[in-house]
Scaffold this motif. Structure first.
Motif, mmCIF file in Angstrom:
data_model
loop_
_atom_site.group_PDB
_atom_site.id
_atom_site.type_symbol
_atom_site.label_atom_id
_atom_site.label_comp_id
_atom_site.label_asym_id
_atom_site.label_seq_id
_atom_site.Cartn_x
_atom_site.Cartn_y
_atom_site.Cartn_z
ATOM 1 N N ASP A 46 47.704 31.231 53.319
ATOM 2 C CA ASP A 46 46.743 31.836 52.386
ATOM 3 C C ASP A 46 45.344 31.740 52.951
ATOM 4 O O ASP A 46 45.005 30.775 53.634
ATOM 5 N N SER A 67 34.242 34.666 45.429
ATOM 6 C CA SER A 67 35.410 34.379 46.274
ATOM 7 C C SER A 67 36.478 35.436 46.079
ATOM 8 O O SER A 67 36.597 36.036 45.005
ATOM 9 N N VAL A 68 37.276 35.634 47.120
ATOM 10 C CA VAL A 68 38.348 36.622 47.051
ATOM 11 C C VAL A 68 39.507 36.152 47.927
ATOM 12 O O VAL A 68 39.277 35.615 49.016
ATOM 13 N N PRO A 69 40.748 36.292 47.459
ATOM 14 C CA PRO A 69 41.869 35.967 48.341
ATOM 15 C C PRO A 69 42.093 37.085 49.359
ATOM 16 O O PRO A 69 41.914 38.255 49.037
ATOM 17 N N TYR A 71 45.103 38.293 52.066
ATOM 18 C CA TYR A 71 46.514 38.005 52.307
ATOM 19 C C TYR A 71 46.913 38.293 53.740
ATOM 20 O O TYR A 71 46.400 39.261 54.350
ATOM 21 N N PRO A 72 47.831 37.494 54.292
ATOM 22 C CA PRO A 72 48.301 37.779 55.643
ATOM 23 C C PRO A 72 48.956 39.155 55.677
ATOM 24 O O PRO A 72 49.605 39.559 54.720
#
Lengths: 424, 476
Positions: A46, A67-69, A71-72
């Motif tokens: 992650d 903030s922001v995720p 993804y692979p």
């Protein structure tokens, strides 16, 4: 992937940022009685990116962040779109300005745990062996259990040079013990180990089986009234978390706490044990990449550290200590047997013991307690305790015996006077 | 408007189908759950403004579940491509074959019979009126700021007033030999919290909002901010309560906590499999007042616990758990139903693709009755009105109650006296409480602002509620 993210940040004109990468591998096993019901493994990576934006509001310099995720498998355009959205969000989330943590590239800190030399499957099995070893009877037994063996790598990189990484290993889980007669009861237990410790887990299971047998024999709640209540084991960390929460820079900044270095928070006329608590952590860095070193939190009831990360420490004009996951509490001088020599209610398991860090109120429904009236001890079940640390802290007495978990080292037990108990 | 499909999941669908095909060439049964859930929150307080994506229910990844003819295994991962498929297959095979490596001495592996269900294809989306992403962060923050300012203007004794909103767009694709299911679900929640202090003691009052939908929720938010602020100021004058058994009227929020914590967890049938639930022995018996009819279901009401199919490919149900006081049945995930020889009820839920599925509640509530709230309060000679649930913990084995509420208002001779007690712990034996219910109001109200754990982990979004109820409850 981190290079792809850094490239996308540059392409979007974002020059202040922080990236956290977390990779984990786990082996998970689930048991009903002495049957494995399900086996699982996970393999996950992650990324979380925080972007910062300097803002000018009526001449005041602010810092927005969001903030922001990520993804692979996201391609560059997808990453850029996510960062662009976060950068806009930062423009409407302006707060008092502060500087990010500065740092440099550091060598990766490997896990010192003996679990690191084992595969997650081996670690899960080793813990399973220790868990089930004492489970030999039919009158009281392990009803069900879950084991999670996890290896994790974390890397924190920011635009001010921080680039730190470290590995951690742990095995955690839970088990339920059951005793069907004279009345069918159960008790829930959790465990977490940063190092293999088969003896400690087996001893915990043996104690759990004993307690469950006692709960099966317990018939009544205690009579309603006020008692000296003794808490122990895993409830200790929850109780002392009050002081950790109240001394957090975020709480002080928002005026949710008036703690300050030098403030006596336990009161002037303490007749019990004065509290000395250190902040500790099993990990070398916190989520911002701040190197963690043990800090004195309270010394004889007086605040020694207001703790927090870059943002709230900057707001208060203090050194950023980082965010800690553990505490070490100085034990008392009296053994538990001395604390238990006077009439008391010792609650060993609750449905869920809760400490409200805002109000100082603590409470829990009693699943198993031992009531000592000065002559004899009887097991009790049901009813609840309802108290305030603000009232109890002046006279609280700590045991000299230690209790150790990955996040708590300190007295095994505490005696709290004049706690209200709801019962029959 | 309907929430659209996930572009990402549709783009990857051929890879999922290829992976499933290869798994079915090796195993009698395999399934893939693919998840793409985006969550975002905006929060405004006196001194801070936060806008961030991510959160508890934000996730993108996959879980493969395999039945090898006797046993089940799962592999969770979050990257897939044509190049990675051989490696993923290898991981799935290694997980399915790892029994000997992980089994403690003297422990066996449970043997399951072959799964089977009718063929089903489904695609569905929930409705919304206002897309929060379309409304935009700037407008949402402005509205929250206005709510905060109204709250803070109520009194200079308030330390803070927080206003927040969170929305989640969850897309799932479930593929198995007999299933091809897609769903798109959006929920939005909000809260207003007023905070004040009495010396070292910080008191707060909270009002939650929830909708199976989008930013239309914000139309309702703030309507009671002054009331929330007034409540926290009352709490500054609150007194401790003398423990004892009281005649109580519960608000729908407190009813919901009793429904969920005190009884709902006890009818999760994975607890029946473990012999951890007392309820299993009471099916067909009176466990509550004849006034009580209790439901759980992801399809029964539009709230934050709603969906079209669960994480094991079972379609959502409306399960009547208690009917006129009699316990009829529990709720179940797929594997528990297989073990017990019952029908799954669409309650197999995962925190995310990263975690195991357990039996979990969805939208859980008591049906309303016919009484008016005014009559209920007027009927109490000496008792309490319980308000604002804060937390609870289940005890399915022994039906013990642990629920906490923020405060109680005194009722004397049918009237609220203005005296307030805080905090309050509910305790006692679940059937005693449920059988003591003598009045229920006529309106059903649900709230989905919180989330539910299984013990201390495995969080899922749920809603709960019911009418106002009157009962005798042991309080501390």
């Amino acid at each position: 992937m981190i290079n792809r993210i850094i490239g996308a940040l540059g392409a979007e004109g974002i020059d202040t940022w922080a990236i956290t990468e977390r990779t984990s591998h786990s082996c998970e096993t689930f048991f009903v009685r002495r049957n494995m019901d399900l086996k699982r493994r996970t393999s996950l990576t992650d990324y979380s990116v925080t972007v910062y934006r300097e803002l000018d509001r009526d001449g005041a310099k602010l810092l927005g962040s969001s903030s922001v995720p990520v993804y692979p498998g996201m391609d560059v355009e997808e990453v850029r779109a996510a960062l662009r959205e976060a950068y806009f969000a930062a423009s409407v989330a302006g707060n008092q300005y502060y500087e990010l943590i500065e740092g440099a590239g550091e060598d990766k800190v490997p896990s010192a745990s003996a679990f690191a030399k084992m595969s997650v499957e081996e670690a899960a099995r080793a813990v399973g062996e220790a868990l089930f070893a004492p489970d030999t009877g039919d009158d009281v037994f392990i009803n069900s259990a879950e084991i999670f063996a996890v290896k994790r790598s974390t890397r924190v990189v920011n635009s001010r040079g921080v680039d730190v990484s470290w590995d951690t290993c742990e095995v955690r889980g839970e088990f339920v013990t059951q005793c069907p007669a004279p009345q069918d009861v159960e008790i829930y237990h959790s465990f977490a180990y940063a190092e293999p410790d088969a003896d400690a887990l087996s001893a915990k299971v043996e104690e759990a089986l004993r307690q469950t047998r006692d709960r099966a024999a317990a018939k009544e709640p205690p009579k309603a009234g006020t008692y000296t209540v003794i808490l122990s084991g895993d409830n200790m960390r929850e109780l002392f978390d009050y002081y950790v929460s109240r001394s957090a820079a975020a709480a002080v900044y928002q005026h949710y706490s008036d703690y300050a270095v030098g403030k006596n928070v336990q009161g002037q006329d303490v007749t019990g044990d004065k509290l000395t608590i250190d902040l500790t952590d099993g990990e070398p860095y916190d989520a911002e990449g701040i190197r963690l070193t043990d800090r004195p939190l309270l010394e004889d009831g007086v605040v020694r550290t207001i703790h927090g990360g870059a943002r709230f420490s900057s707001y208060l004009g203090i050194e950023p200590t980082g965010s800690f996951g553990g505490i070490r509490v100085r034990p008392g001088t009296a053994p538990l047997s001395e604390l238990m020599s006077r009439p008391h209610l010792r609650v060993v398991t609750f449905s869920d013991f809760q400490m409200n860090a805002m109000s100082g109120h603590f409470a829990g429904e009693i699943r198993l307690g031992y009531l000592f009236d000065g002559e004899k001890t009887v097991p009790v079940t049901g009813g609840s305790i309802n108290g305030s640390i603000l009232e109890a802290q002046r006279t609280m007495r700590l045991s000299s015996e230690l209790y150790v978990t990955p996040t708590y080292t300190g007295p095994l037990a505490v005696a709290l006077d004049e706690v209200q108990v709801a019962g029959t | 408007m309907k929430l659209r499909d996930s572009v990402y999941l549709e783009k990857k669908r051929p890879l999922f189908e290829k992976l499933l095909g290869e798994l079915l060439a090796k195993y009698p049964f395999a399934s893939i759950l693919a998840q793409d859930a985006a969550e975002k929150s905006c929060r405004v307080s006196r001194r801070l403004t936060n806008v961030s994506a991510g959160g508890t229910f934000s996730a993108r990844g996959f879980v493969v579940k395999v039945y090898d003819g006797s046993h089940w295994s799962e592999h969770s991962f979050n990257e897939i491509s044509e190049d990675l498929l051989p490696g993923i297959l290898g991981e799935v095979e290694a997980t399915a074959a790892m029994s000997e490596a992980v089994l403690p001495e003297g422990v066996k592996e449970r043997v399951y019979s072959a799964p089977g269900a009718g063929k089903l294809t489904f695609s569905g989306s929930t409705d919304y009126e206002v897309d929060p992403d379309g409304l935009g962060d700037e407008e949402i923050v402005a509205r929250l700021t206005a709510i905060r300012d109204r709250g803070l203007a109520c009194s200079d004794r308030l330390i803070d007033c927080q206003a927040s909103v969170t929305w989640n767009k969850s897309h799932k694709l479930y593929l198995a030999p007999d299933r091809d299911l897609t769903q798109n679900v959006m929920w939005t929640t909000g809260s207003v919290v007023a905070i004040a202090s009495r010396g070292q003691e910080i008191k707060f009052s909270h009002k939650g909002y929830s909708v199976l939908g989008g930013a239309e929720l914000m139309e309702d938010m703030g309507g009671e901010v002054e009331k929330t602020a007034a409540t926290v100021l009352e709490l500054l004058e609150s007194e401790p309560l003398t423990p004892g058994e009281y005649e109580c009227v519960c608000t729908p929020e407190v009813t919901g906590m009793i429904v969920h914590e005190a009884f709902g967890h006890g009818v999760e049938m994975d607890m029946f499999v473990k012999k951890r639930a007392l309820a299993e022995k009471y099916v067909g018996e009176y466990v509550a007042s004849p006034l009580v009819t209790m439901h759980d279901g992801a399809s029964v009401v539009p709230e934050t616990g709603s969906y079209f199919f669960d994480d094991e490919g079972t379609m959502a149900h409306d399960t009547v758990i208690i009917e006129k006081g009699v316990l009829k049945r529990g709720i179940s995930d797929y594997l528990s139903a297989m073990t017990l020889g019952t029908e799954p009820t669409g309650n197999g839920r995962r925190e995310s693709y990263r975690r195991k599925a357990y039996t979990r509640m969805t939208n859980t509530y008591f049906e309303p009755g016919t009484d008016s709230v005014e009559d209920m309060i007027a009927s109490v000679k000496d008792g309490l009105l319980l308000c604002e649930p804060s937390s609870g913990m289940e005890d399915p084995k022994n039906w013990g109650i642990q629920c906490m509420v923020s405060y109680a208002r005194e009722i004397k001779d049918g009237k609220l006296t203005g005296r307030v007690f805080s905090p309050i712990v509910l305790t006692g034996y679940v059937p005693d409480l449920l059988k003591s219910i003598t009045m229920m109001s006529g309106k059903l109200e649900l709230g989905g602002g919180g989330m539910c754990g299984k013990g201390y982990k495995e969080w899922v979004k749920v809603s709960d509620g019911g009418p106002w109820i009157k009962a005798r409850i042991r309080l501390g």
